[in-house]
Design an enzyme around this catalytic site. Sequence first.
Site, PDB file in Angstrom:
ATOM      1  N   ARG A  15       0.837  -1.186   0.000  1.00  0.00           N
ATOM      2  CA  ARG A  15       0.000   0.000   0.000  1.00  0.00           C
ATOM      3  C   ARG A  15       0.880   1.246   0.000  1.00  0.00           C
ATOM      4  NH1 ARG A  15      -2.889  -3.346  -1.203  1.00  0.00           N
ATOM      5  NH2 ARG A  15      -4.880  -4.004  -0.317  1.00  0.00           N
ATOM      6  N   ASP A 195       6.675   6.573  -0.572  1.00  0.00           N
ATOM      7  CA  ASP A 195       7.999   6.015  -0.856  1.00  0.00           C
ATOM      8  C   ASP A 195       8.736   5.558   0.396  1.00  0.00           C
ATOM      9  OD1 ASP A 195       7.641   6.480  -3.595  1.00  0.00           O
ATOM     10  OD2 ASP A 195       8.409   8.527  -3.414  1.00  0.00           O
ATOM     11  N   ARG A 196       7.969   5.192   1.410  1.00  0.00           N
ATOM     12  CA  ARG A 196       8.527   4.689   2.669  1.00  0.00           C
ATOM     13  C   ARG A 196       9.418   5.707   3.374  1.00  0.00           C
ATOM     14  NH1 ARG A 196       4.814   1.806   1.456  1.00  0.00           N
ATOM     15  NH2 ARG A 196       4.785  -0.455   1.681  1.00  0.00           N
ATOM     16  N   MET A 197       9.253   6.980   3.040  1.00  0.00           N
ATOM     17  CA  MET A 197       9.999   8.041   3.717  1.00  0.00           C
ATOM     18  C   MET A 197       9.147   8.580   4.868  1.00  0.00           C
ATOM     19  SD  MET A 197      12.960   8.215   2.374  1.00  0.00           S
ATOM     20  CE  MET A 197      13.599   9.813   2.890  1.00  0.00           C
TER      21      MET A 197
END
Length: 217
Positions: A15, A195-197
Amino acid sequence: MDAASSPPPFAGLRRTYEGLPLNEADLAADPVTQFASWFADAVDAGLPEPNAMVLATSSAGGRPTARTVLLKGYDQEGFVFYTNYESRKGRDLAENPRACLVFPWHPLRRQVRVEGPVVRLPREDSAAYFHSRPYGSRIGAWASRQSAVARSREELDERYRELAERWPEDPPMPDFWGGFRVVPAEVEFWQGQVDRMHDRLRYRRAGDAWVVERLAP
């Protein structure tokens, strides 16, 4: 390869996390006030059991275990839950009185993690909460030798019936049951981002003050 032996489609479960940025300037002066704000958001969003939290403990020998329990109160002194002192978590905390809590508010792309020492509540505080519980829950506290092996469901039900007959109206609080308070030494607020940041801001106790640090995602 049949369906039972094929690997699960984890890639399809991915997700994208999108949330408002979490900046240092947005935080309250202390973690409990910040928690109160996020907890209110979880309640307002209609999350099921927003007070459900994962409680991780460890034995003196370092054997970890975790389970979901319910937060029953919080203030500047810490986060409160109740349990059987003879349960696995109760024994762990007697040997190693430190714990970690995680509030997984997935629909909001948020998580709160609390770490710190654990203390038992005074008996009068536990008693006040115990007697506010529904009758059935009070009998259940007596009937369940929590974490012990039970021979059958019938054995558990029979013990419940016997205790309900013994105390048909107002069961007393067991001496093996009561509350714990997790005293926060670190509290991390996690906000999912693209973006998993992700944003991770941690309060860390330094004497009588709180230091806020940003952690890499």
